[in-house]
Enzyme design. Structure first.
Site, PDB file in Angstrom:
ATOM      1  N   CYS A   1      16.601   9.163 -10.680  1.00 36.56           N
ATOM      2  CA  CYS A   1      17.279   7.878 -10.785  1.00 36.56           C
ATOM      3  C   CYS A   1      16.494   6.766 -11.490  1.00 36.56           C
ATOM      4  O   CYS A   1      16.969   6.208 -12.486  1.00 36.56           O
ATOM      5  CB  CYS A   1      17.742   7.402  -9.414  1.00 36.56           C
ATOM      6  SG  CYS A   1      16.442   7.246  -8.185  1.00 36.56           S
TER       7      CYS A   1
ATOM      8  N   ASP B   1      23.907   8.687 -12.392  1.00 33.03           N
ATOM      9  CA  ASP B   1      22.676   8.264 -13.088  1.00 33.03           C
ATOM     10  C   ASP B   1      21.727   9.418 -13.397  1.00 33.03           C
ATOM     11  O   ASP B   1      20.670   9.214 -13.982  1.00 33.03           O
ATOM     12  CB  ASP B   1      21.968   7.124 -12.339  1.00 33.03           C
ATOM     13  CG  ASP B   1      21.522   7.480 -10.937  1.00 33.03           C
ATOM     14  OD1 ASP B   1      21.649   8.652 -10.543  1.00 33.03           O
ATOM     15  OD2 ASP B   1      21.042   6.577 -10.222  1.00 33.03           O
ATOM     16  N   HIS B   2      22.090  10.629 -13.024  1.00 37.03           N
ATOM     17  CA  HIS B   2      21.373  11.842 -13.449  1.00 37.03           C
ATOM     18  C   HIS B   2      22.213  13.043 -13.033  1.00 37.03           C
ATOM     19  O   HIS B   2      23.320  12.888 -12.510  1.00 37.03           O
ATOM     20  CB  HIS B   2      19.957  11.919 -12.837  1.00 37.03           C
ATOM     21  CG  HIS B   2      19.923  11.813 -11.355  1.00 37.03           C
ATOM     22  ND1 HIS B   2      20.338  12.826 -10.520  1.00 37.03           N
ATOM     23  CD2 HIS B   2      19.530  10.803 -10.543  1.00 37.03           C
ATOM     24  CE1 HIS B   2      20.185  12.451  -9.262  1.00 37.03           C
ATOM     25  NE2 HIS B   2      19.711  11.226  -9.250  1.00 37.03           N
TER      26      HIS B   2
END
Length: 526
Positions: A32, A223-224
């Site tokens: 993150c 976010d990932h």
């Protein structure tokens, strides 16, 4: 929308039917905080010193800007990594600052995690209650909502919640053993996605009721990559590949988009859509809007450095199918034995089966004790990157194509991962002491108030009030970008902030005691 119907997601399905669905969207780091530093700056973490997970953590509240890397974190040379906030180049700003300057009301609810404390100039409001609803009538807005329900930690934190997905309904990938513990955690993740879907539905309904749904551009992404073991923190497909959708008003342009996009492209793209000039320093390129790049990107790049207490240095490049990886420390194991990750029950089970010799070759690949200097994977035949093709002669041409591309990116990015982290921190914080932003100066000339600061790269903020107050460090600050008319308020508060530095003292100015050339009765209140 990506072919997996295990979770029931009616709200996301509806959103997807009206959105551009990007099939090749990638983060820059499979975790993150470094990833989020790319989102907010439009820069690669290795270029701005935010590549290590994590540098620290910022807390909301007056006087609470503290940082906490793991106490046992060391760099690749065994040096202790102190607590720090990354000092990024002085010309790099949070891209929302440009939106604020253009008149947008910008809010974040509530996670930042940028590897530095979010400056007050980044957001009009940055809290658990921040929302577009608090803007001035008719003011354009940019609002971020971070939903934590699908975070890695919720695999164990939500374990007591109703599991809406049957563990027997999940498809277990070949790199996991098929047992009850693995199925239960995977089902928990799918159940969390169903919770997320309900939250998204509420947000969309709020926009619809306000008459704003078809006046707003909506971005949806993670976010990932996935939160499970062998997903989060990886520097190939499972860690970097993310869901990504963009809905335009009335579903304009809906459908699948196969162009590759990277998280460094988000900031310039949003500025492009807002009609705001994209700064030349940004490393990404706009994929939407009037400033859209003339040609799609040909490659995406990823990195992996320190994750919590364990350091490494890996770099990757992909053409959308093949990944080439460069391991700067092949002598280190591929698997990182992180304490945090072992909170997941299936991670503990994987380690138990590993130690008992119960895992097959595919499942053991992640646990290899050493890495090859380079790795090559074909995601068409090997979507989870567990079959290394680097020594297969039939892929020599692909290796020869990707290798110079990766090396060029490393060089042109001025990869700070080449420097031991402790040394990098000392270059940011001399003698490991956080630098301090100089206090702003407030002056009046020709009936206008100007605010200045001598710290290179500092941004300025102010508050006008009729009462003496104790300003909040996270909300209510106005961005200073040009001289302002002489205020009618009794007090003016001024603050200078430089990313990675400690904020200046807040100046309280008794505005009703203005003189011709200067504002007197200034006092620090922080």
């Amino acid at each position: 929308m990506y072919g997996d119907s295990t979770a029931n997601t009616p709200n996301l399905d509806k959103l997807a039917s009206e959105s551009m669905i990007f099939t090749h969207a990638y983060t820059t780091v499979g975790v993150c905080a470094p990833s989020r530093s790319s989102i907010i700056t439009g820069m690669y973490p290795i270029s701005i010193g935010t590549q290590n997970m994590r540098t620290g953590k910022d807390y909301v509240g007056w006087g609470m800007r503290k940082y906490g890397a793991p106490s046992n974190a060391t760099d690749l040379e065994g040096n202790h990594v102190p607590l720090y906030s990354a000092v990024i180049p002085p010309y790099v700003k949070c891209f929302t600052q440009y939106l604020r300057k253009a008149g947008y009301y910008c809010t974040n609810n509530f996670k930042t995690d940028y590897q530095f404390a979010a400056p007050v100039t980044a957001w009009d409001a940055n809290s658990r209650t921040a929302s577009w609803k608090n803007r001035k009538p008719g003011q354009p807005f940019f609002a971020v909502f971070n939903d934590m329900v699908t975070h890695e930690s919720r695999i164990w934190m939500n374990a007591d919640l109703e599991q809406t997905v049957n563990p027997q309904a999940v498809a277990v990938p070949s790199f996991f053993p098929d047992n009850e513990i693995v199925r239960t955690d995977m089902a928990r993740n799918y159940s969390n996605i169903e919770l997320l879907d309900k939250h998204i539905g509420k947000k969309l309904e709020e926009l619809k009721k306000a008459g704003l749904l078809d006046k707003t551009v909506i971005f949806f992404f993670s976010d990932h990559g996935g939160p499970l073991p062998k997903e989060k923190r990886e520097y190939t497909e499972d860690g970097l590949h993310v869901p990504f959708m963009v809905r335009f008003p009335h579903g304009k342009g809906a459908g699948y988009v196969n162009d590759m996009i990277s998280f460094v492209d988000i900031a310039p793209t949003i500025l492009s859509l807002a009609g705001t000039p994209i700064p030349d320093y940004m490393q990404g390129q706009a994929f939407l809007g009037d400033q859209k790049a003339k040609t799609p990107r040909k490659y995406i790049f990823g990195s992996a450095d320190r994750f919590d207490e364990i350091a490494d240095r890996c770099r990757s490049v992909s053409d959308g199918r093949f990944y080439l990886v460069k391991n700067f420390h092949p002598e280190l194991p591929a698997y990182k034995d992180l304490a945090y990750r072992k909170n997941i029950p299936m991670m503990r089970e994987l380690l138990r089966e590993r130690d008992n010799g119960e895992l097959n070759a595919d499942q053991m690949y992640w646990f290899r004790k050493h890495k090859t200097p380079e790795e090559l994977y074909d995601t068409k035949t090997d979507p989870h990157c567990i079959h290394n093709l680097i020594d297969d002669p039939q892929y020599a041409a692909k290796i020869e194509e990707l290798r110079p591309v990766l090396l060029k990116w490393i060089k042109e990015s001025h990869d700070l991962g080449a420097m031991p982290e402790a040394q990098m921190v000392e270059s940011m914080w001399p003698d490991f002491v956080q630098p301090v932003t100089l206090s702003p100066r407030v002056n009046m000339e020709n009936g206008k108030v100007s605010i200045t600061c001598q710290t290179k790269g500092a941004s300025l903020a102010y508050i006008l009030s009729d009462e003496e107050i104790q300003p909040n460090l996270n909300s209510d600050w106005l961005l200073y970008s040009q001289p302002i008319e002489k205020p009618k308020h009794k007090y003016l508060y001024a603050l200078a902030t430089r990313i990675g530095y400690r904020d200046s003292k807040v100046l309280e100015v008794k505005a009703n005691k203005m003189k011709v050339d200067t504002l007197d009765a200034m006092k620090p209140i922080q």
